[in-house]
Write an enzyme that holds these catalytic residues in place. Structure first.
Site, PDB file in Angstrom:
ATOM      1  CB  CYS A  91      69.347  65.689  -2.171  1.00 13.18           C
ATOM      2  SG  CYS A  91      69.224  67.106  -1.083  1.00 13.18           S
ATOM      3  NE  ARG A 109      66.577  60.347  -2.753  1.00 12.12           N
ATOM      4  CZ  ARG A 109      66.458  59.591  -1.639  1.00 12.12           C
ATOM      5  NH1 ARG A 109      65.605  58.594  -1.640  1.00 12.12           N
ATOM      6  NH2 ARG A 109      67.146  59.847  -0.563  1.00 12.12           N
ATOM      7  CD1 TRP A 131      63.783  68.751   1.219  1.00 13.92           C
ATOM      8  CD2 TRP A 131      62.492  69.159  -0.531  1.00 13.92           C
ATOM      9  NE1 TRP A 131      62.605  69.218   1.701  1.00 13.92           N
ATOM     10  CE2 TRP A 131      61.775  69.486   0.658  1.00 13.92           C
ATOM     11  CE3 TRP A 131      61.866  69.351  -1.745  1.00 13.92           C
ATOM     12  CZ2 TRP A 131      60.477  69.961   0.626  1.00 13.92           C
ATOM     13  CZ3 TRP A 131      60.566  69.829  -1.761  1.00 13.92           C
ATOM     14  CH2 TRP A 131      59.889  70.134  -0.603  1.00 13.92           C
ATOM     15  CG  ASN A 173      70.346  62.932   0.578  1.00 14.55           C
ATOM     16  OD1 ASN A 173      69.731  63.884   1.046  1.00 14.55           O
ATOM     17  ND2 ASN A 173      69.861  61.698   0.565  1.00 14.55           N
ATOM     18  N   GLY A 174      71.911  65.031   2.952  1.00 14.29           N
ATOM     19  CA  GLY A 174      71.916  64.898   4.405  1.00 14.29           C
ATOM     20  C   GLY A 174      72.144  66.256   5.050  1.00 14.29           C
ATOM     21  CD  GLU A 191      43.978  66.956   7.140  1.00 13.73           C
ATOM     22  OE1 GLU A 191      43.440  68.050   6.881  1.00 13.73           O
ATOM     23  OE2 GLU A 191      44.745  66.378   6.342  1.00 13.73           O
ATOM     24  CE  LYS A 211      44.929  64.517   3.426  1.00 17.98           C
ATOM     25  NZ  LYS A 211      44.729  65.839   3.819  1.00 17.98           N
ATOM     26  CD  GLU A 260      42.820  66.537  -0.158  1.00 23.38           C
ATOM     27  OE1 GLU A 260      43.235  66.073   0.916  1.00 23.38           O
ATOM     28  OE2 GLU A 260      43.493  67.216  -0.917  1.00 23.38           O
ATOM     29  CG  HIS A 278      23.250  73.270  18.043  1.00 29.12           C
ATOM     30  ND1 HIS A 278      22.403  73.891  18.915  1.00 29.12           N
ATOM     31  CD2 HIS A 278      24.293  72.814  18.773  1.00 29.12           C
ATOM     32  CE1 HIS A 278      22.922  73.856  20.138  1.00 29.12           C
ATOM     33  NE2 HIS A 278      24.066  73.210  20.083  1.00 29.12           N
ATOM     34  CE  LYS A 306      51.719  68.009  -1.830  1.00 28.87           C
ATOM     35  NZ  LYS A 306      50.873  67.380  -0.777  1.00 28.87           N
TER      36      LYS A 306
HETATM   37  C1  AGP Z   1      45.537  68.878   1.527  1.00 28.95           C
HETATM   38  O1  AGP Z   1      45.439  67.473   1.461  1.00 28.95           O
HETATM   39  C2  AGP Z   1      45.276  69.534   0.188  1.00 28.95           C
HETATM   40  N1  AGP Z   1      46.094  69.005  -0.807  1.00 28.95           N
HETATM   41  C3  AGP Z   1      45.200  71.035   0.253  1.00 28.95           C
HETATM   42  O2  AGP Z   1      44.090  71.344   1.072  1.00 28.95           O
HETATM   43  C4  AGP Z   1      46.426  71.785   0.808  1.00 28.95           C
HETATM   44  O3  AGP Z   1      46.549  71.529   2.187  1.00 28.95           O
HETATM   45  C5  AGP Z   1      46.189  73.288   0.605  1.00 28.95           C
HETATM   46  O4  AGP Z   1      46.103  73.538  -0.770  1.00 28.95           O
HETATM   47  C6  AGP Z   1      47.295  74.153   1.215  1.00 28.95           C
HETATM   48  O5  AGP Z   1      48.511  73.873   0.587  1.00 28.95           O
HETATM   49  P1  AGP Z   1      49.870  74.429   1.247  1.00 28.95           P
HETATM   50  O6  AGP Z   1      49.981  73.800   2.601  1.00 28.95           O
HETATM   51  O7  AGP Z   1      50.961  74.006   0.309  1.00 28.95           O
HETATM   52  O8  AGP Z   1      49.756  75.911   1.350  1.00 28.95           O
END
Ligand code: AGP
Length: 611
Positions: A2, A27, A73, A99-100, A484, A488, A491, A507, A606
């Site tokens: 927080c 935060r 948070w 905070n904690g 993954e 990454k 993205e 294949h 996000k």
């Molecule tokens: C991951 O790097 C992405 N930003 C995106 O795939 C994310 O994982 C996905 O939108 C799911 O989000 P969530 O975990 O908040 O549900």
């Protein structure tokens, strides 16, 4: 995590505190509040962002030269007006922000309830505040002394600011485990979780240490330990710019969050993983252990990185618990009219807890009688509230659009879940159970070891930054890690990257291989090792450019690779928490080398709260 802000001095406190809260919103931002003292105590607090608090205070009396503020948070108690800080004591005289986590708050709360105390919120903070007031009133001692006595009883982490409406000239603060910085002004003092709210007023600061109490007046700062002994404040000069401070000295939130992983994984395990007594304690799992362990099948519903965590969980749960698992993209699951029977268990994985496709998929499943278990980072989020039970990852706010620390937090929770279910079902030997608990406890330190020196990863990123395509290959637990790693890189660097099961190359995809194509193998020591050695040779034979992620000490795989990254050895079922870290860094440094905005990549958000 927080945000904490306090002010005492010759200015009006509210503008200083509010601006400070805005600087600390990274935060935590699910609710916020301010307490001011000027001819009495006034508290304003609201669910939502700081801007909503600001709107709520329009037209209110905001006078006062002493104030404290908090942006939250949530850890205990979902985001709401009543759970927002500051909290006010039972007698209405004291206000406190925190905070904690007070780990032993439940026993303290029970003692107070037995004395007739009632509570307005679900927070551990309100319990501590009333505990302090109870001591002060019953012992007839000063607030400072009551605070000292109370903190000697506390188990957990705290940074607290405490004000008394009967003493508008003193602000008390204390710290253990959560940061507190005090800015030294002329006839004024500024307090905050980090220096970002302070730096525009003064660069002279004191970093409060664990187990210290600060007695702060406009023109005096006294530090004491819990033994009531005065300690000399050590004043240092800030040499950082504001922007850098919000990122904790890192260039980007993404890098900061990658480096936070040793502590965020530790925070996720804290209070749950007990290797010394061979136990895992997870409230949400314990109360549903019967249904989870007797489930005929488990479905996992998620998107993106969270979906990759679900794939790792599929391997974990099937191997350790012998329960069939299906991992579903939420966006597909919600539209294909899946077969869901009452009592089916669905594990929902989501960092934000607000992803629209996941949320609606779960609403549909819940209507059909499924039991929803949420693995979520954002406390009190929609998916958390919709779930019948769950476990938070405690990764703290993840600001970088690319999910990093949330992913390893999800894996830590899912690993503990699988182990608990396997133990309940008797599908894991006591020896293996105990071994995996020790292995899990060692993960944070192993992640820290990877982060000690990342120059090799940065060099690989620079070498391959102009590639047009990238392949990530892995087998077993490392297959989801390959997926993954590819996500990454896509993205963050906008390079087209695909993840594949390594054996699947023959294949069709192997047609892509030429002397320009980088192929990254996630090739740590596991049961598939000999097989993946053959896969590497298949690519080498076609002049592919081979990058390998290998286990420290391995000499075979590295001898075949053009470039190699190492991770410490770990049991393969837990290895993804290590293998993913170099891939996170690879994408970060590649994006950096290409001059891209690694915290806010183009086209992305996000949290995808739209369908
Ligand atoms: C991951 O790097 C992405 N930003 C995106 O795939 C994310 O994982 C996905 O939108 C799911 O989000 P969530 O975990 O908040 O549900």
């Amino acid at each position: 995590m927080c945000g904490i802000v306090g002010y005492i001095g010759h200015r009006q406190a509210y503008p200083v505190v509010l601006k400070g809260l805005k600087r600390l919103e990274y935060r935590g931002y699910d609710s916020s509040g301010v307490a001011l003292i000027d001819d009495g105590l006034r508290v304003f607090k609201k669910k939502g962002k700081v801007s909503e608090l600001e709107e709520a205070t329009i037209g209110q009396n905001l006078s006062g030269q002493i104030g404290i503020g908090h942006t939250r948070w949530a850890t205990h108690g979902e985001p709401s007006d009543r759970n927002a800080h500051p909290h006010v004591s039972a007698l209405g005289k004291l206000a406190m922000i925190h905070n904690g986590i007070i780990e032993n708050y439940a026993s303290i709360k029970e003692e107070l309830q037995n004395k007739g105390y009632t509570f307005k919120s679900d927070t551990d903070t309100e319990v501590l505040l009333n505990f302090i007031e109870d001591i002060k009133e019953n012992n007839g001692c000063s607030l400072e002394e009551a605070l000292r006595i109370a903190l000697k009883r506390v188990v957990g982490a705290y940074c607290i600011l405490l004000v008394d409406c009967n003493d508008p000239h003193t602000l008390l603060a204390a710290r253990k485990g959560s940061p507190l910085v005090i800015g030294i002004g002329k006839g004024e003092h500024f307090l905050a979780s980090d220096a970002s709210p302070i730096i525009e007023y003064t660069k002279e600061v004191v970093y409060v240490n664990d187990y210290q109490i600060a007695i702060v007046k406009a023109d005096e700062l006294i530090l004491k330990n819990l033994g009531n002994e005065r300690q000399t404040p050590f004043i240092t000069k800030l040499d950082m710019e504001l922007a850098a401070i919000e990122k904790g000295g890192y260039d980007h939130f993404m890098l900061k969050e990658i480096y936070e992983q040793p502590s965020t994984i530790h925070d996720c395990l804290r209070g749950r993983l007990k290797p010394d007594v061979n136990q895992i304690i997870m409230g949400g799992v314990d109360v549903n252990l019967d249904q989870l362990s007797k489930a005929a099948r488990i479905m996992i519903v998620a998107c993106g990185t969270s979906w990759h965590a679900g794939l790792v969980a599929e391997y974990l749960i099937e191997e350790l618990c012998r329960i069939p698992v299906e991992v579903e993209y939420a966006s597909e699951f919600r539209y294909r009219n899946p077969v869901i029977n009452p009592g089916d268990v669905i594990i929902a994985i989501s960092q934000s807890g607000e992803t629209a496709d996941t949320l609606v998929a779960l609403e549909n499943a819940k209507e059909k009688g499924a039991i929803i278990f949420g693995v979520v980072n954002a406390v009190g989020s929609s998916i958390a509230r919709l779930s019948h039970a769950g476990a938070y990852t405690h990764s703290g706010p993840e600001i970088g659009v690319a999910s990093t620390k949330a992913f390893t937090g999800q894996l830590a929770v899912l690993s503990m879940m699988a182990l608990k279910i396997a133990q309940a079902k008797g599908t894991i030997s006591p020896e293996r159970f105990s071994h995996l608990l020790q292995e899990l406890a060692a993960i944070p330190a192993k992640v820290a070891k990877i982060l000690e020196d990342t120059t090799g990863i940065e060099a690989i990123a620079k070498k391959y930054k102009d590639a047009r395509d990238f392949l990530f290959l892995g087998r077993g637990y490392n297959f989801p890690v390959a997926l993954e790693g590819a996500l990454k890189l896509k993205e963050i660097s906008y390079i087209h990257a695909e993840g594949y099961p390594a054996a699947e190359m023959k294949h069709g995809p192997i047609a892509l291989v030429d002397d320009k194509l980088p192929v990254l193998f996630v090739a740590t020591k596991d049961r598939y090792y000999d097989k993946i050695v053959s896969n590497v040779q298949e690519i080498k034979a076609r002049k592919g450019r081979v990058i390998c992620l290998a286990t420290e000490g391995d000499t075979i795989i590295p001898s075949m690779a053009d470039d190699v990254m190492f991770v410490p050895d770990a049991d393969e079922v837990l290895a993804p928490m290590l293998s993913v870290v170099p891939l996170q860094l690879l994408s970060y440094y590649t994006g950096l080398a290409l001059g891209l905005d690694v915290d806010k990549p183009r086209n992305l958000a996000k949290s995808v709260t739209v369908e």
